[in-house]
Write an enzyme that holds these catalytic residues in place. Structure first.
Site, PDB file in Angstrom:
ATOM      1  N   ASN A  50       0.847  -1.198   0.000  1.00 38.72           N
ATOM      2  CA  ASN A  50       0.000   0.000   0.000  1.00 38.72           C
ATOM      3  C   ASN A  50       0.880   1.245   0.000  1.00 38.72           C
ATOM      4  O   ASN A  50       1.945   1.287   0.605  1.00 38.72           O
ATOM      5  CB  ASN A  50      -1.007   0.005   1.161  1.00 38.72           C
ATOM      6  CG  ASN A  50      -0.390  -0.147   2.530  1.00 38.72           C
ATOM      7  OD1 ASN A  50       0.654  -0.764   2.691  1.00 38.72           O
ATOM      8  ND2 ASN A  50      -1.044   0.411   3.538  1.00 38.72           N
ATOM      9  N   GLU A  52       0.296   5.248   0.664  1.00 37.48           N
ATOM     10  CA  GLU A  52      -0.667   6.270   1.113  1.00 37.48           C
ATOM     11  C   GLU A  52      -0.242   7.655   0.630  1.00 37.48           C
ATOM     12  O   GLU A  52       0.849   7.834   0.073  1.00 37.48           O
ATOM     13  CB  GLU A  52      -0.764   6.216   2.643  1.00 37.48           C
ATOM     14  CG  GLU A  52      -1.281   4.860   3.112  1.00 37.48           C
ATOM     15  CD  GLU A  52      -1.558   4.778   4.596  1.00 37.48           C
ATOM     16  OE1 GLU A  52      -1.060   5.632   5.360  1.00 37.48           O
ATOM     17  OE2 GLU A  52      -2.266   3.829   4.993  1.00 37.48           O
ATOM     18  N   CYS A  61      -4.169   0.437  -2.455  1.00 36.68           N
ATOM     19  CA  CYS A  61      -3.998  -0.763  -1.641  1.00 36.68           C
ATOM     20  C   CYS A  61      -2.909  -1.660  -2.239  1.00 36.68           C
ATOM     21  O   CYS A  61      -2.612  -1.601  -3.439  1.00 36.68           O
ATOM     22  CB  CYS A  61      -5.286  -1.583  -1.604  1.00 36.68           C
ATOM     23  SG  CYS A  61      -6.643  -0.796  -0.753  1.00 36.68           S
ATOM     24  N   GLU A  63      -3.062  -4.815  -2.898  1.00 36.31           N
ATOM     25  CA  GLU A  63      -3.560  -5.759  -3.910  1.00 36.31           C
ATOM     26  C   GLU A  63      -3.565  -5.132  -5.301  1.00 36.31           C
ATOM     27  O   GLU A  63      -3.110  -5.732  -6.281  1.00 36.31           O
ATOM     28  CB  GLU A  63      -4.996  -6.208  -3.578  1.00 36.31           C
ATOM     29  CG  GLU A  63      -5.127  -6.984  -2.284  1.00 36.31           C
ATOM     30  CD  GLU A  63      -5.396  -6.117  -1.069  1.00 36.31           C
ATOM     31  OE1 GLU A  63      -4.840  -5.000  -0.981  1.00 36.31           O
ATOM     32  OE2 GLU A  63      -6.154  -6.560  -0.185  1.00 36.31           O
ATOM     33  N   CYS A  99     -10.673  -3.501  -4.456  1.00 36.68           N
ATOM     34  CA  CYS A  99      -9.681  -4.516  -4.852  1.00 36.68           C
ATOM     35  C   CYS A  99     -10.369  -5.799  -5.308  1.00 36.68           C
ATOM     36  O   CYS A  99      -9.897  -6.465  -6.230  1.00 36.68           O
ATOM     37  CB  CYS A  99      -8.718  -4.788  -3.709  1.00 36.68           C
ATOM     38  SG  CYS A  99      -7.578  -3.403  -3.423  1.00 36.68           S
TER      39      CYS A  99
HETATM   40  N1  THU Z   1      -5.200  -1.603   2.685  1.00 36.78           N
HETATM   41  C1  THU Z   1      -4.622  -2.446   1.776  1.00 36.78           C
HETATM   42  O1  THU Z   1      -3.565  -2.141   1.223  1.00 36.78           O
HETATM   43  N2  THU Z   1      -5.243  -3.619   1.498  1.00 36.78           N
HETATM   44  C2  THU Z   1      -6.348  -4.090   2.151  1.00 36.78           C
HETATM   45  O2  THU Z   1      -6.785  -5.200   1.878  1.00 36.78           O
HETATM   46  C3  THU Z   1      -6.999  -3.266   3.162  1.00 36.78           C
HETATM   47  C4  THU Z   1      -6.468  -1.889   3.337  1.00 36.78           C
HETATM   48  C5  THU Z   1      -4.498  -0.368   3.058  1.00 36.78           C
HETATM   49  C6  THU Z   1      -5.064   0.917   2.543  1.00 36.78           C
HETATM   50  C7  THU Z   1      -4.548   1.903   3.575  1.00 36.78           C
HETATM   51  O3  THU Z   1      -3.245   2.308   3.212  1.00 36.78           O
HETATM   52  C8  THU Z   1      -4.454   1.111   4.844  1.00 36.78           C
HETATM   53  O4  THU Z   1      -4.490  -0.247   4.467  1.00 36.78           O
HETATM   54  C9  THU Z   1      -5.575   1.389   5.845  1.00 36.78           C
HETATM   55  O5  THU Z   1      -6.807   1.294   5.246  1.00 36.78           O
END
Ligand code: THU
Length: 136
Positions: A50, A52, A61, A63, A99
């Site tokens: 991920n 941000e 995310c 995925e 995702c």
């Molecule tokens: N996030 C993911 O990368 N994958 C997931 O399956 C759930 C959430 C990330 C997005 C964000 O950076 C952090 O987790 C909190 O939501």
């Protein structure tokens, strides 16, 4: 066409790749570090984490990060056999709705491995996202 079931070794290798990928997560806002690894029908593994942003909605995310890399690196049309997701906190974390829709784009029977209530569990994307949107 149903995809070939994952062997134990493939599942372990994919999870290991997802765990390694979460070390590259950029998550200064949520501090929730996520890694993902995808296995293609050509036997290749691609990873993502991920990423941000101060403008929170721009976050991607793990995925989707992994899948978009797989698209870029795969000759011809991408078909996924499996997606594994790991998070540093080792708490339940299944793929978000966005995702799931992106995973469904690349196969109906994709195995999805994620942290559930009792450790890692496996589902298919068809179970996680019934009636996914398709144009064809
Ligand atoms: N996030 C993911 O990368 N994958 C997931 O399956 C759930 C959430 C990330 C997005 C964000 O950076 C952090 O987790 C909190 O939501």
């Amino acid at each position: 066409m149903p995809s070939i079931p994952l062997t134990r070794a493939e599942r372990d290798q994919l999870l290991e790749a997802a765990k390694q990928a979460l070390e590259r997560a950029y998550a200064p806002y949520s501090h929730f570090h996520v890694g993902a690894a995808v296995l293609t029908d050509q036997g290749q593994i691609f990873t993502g984490c991920n990423v941000e942003n101060a403008s929170y909605g721009l976050t991607i995310c793990a995925e989707r990060s992994a899948i978009f890399t797989a698209v870029q690196k795969t000759e011809g049309r991408l078909a996924l056999r499996a997606v594994a997701v790991a998070n540093r906190a080792q708490v339940p974390c299944s793929p978000c709705g966005a995702c799931r829709q992106v995973i469904a784009e690349f196969g109906r029977d994709v195995a999805v491995i994620y942290h559930g209530a009792n450790g890692f569990q496996e589902s298919t994307i068809a179970d996680l996202l019934p009636e996914s949107f398709r144009l064809s």
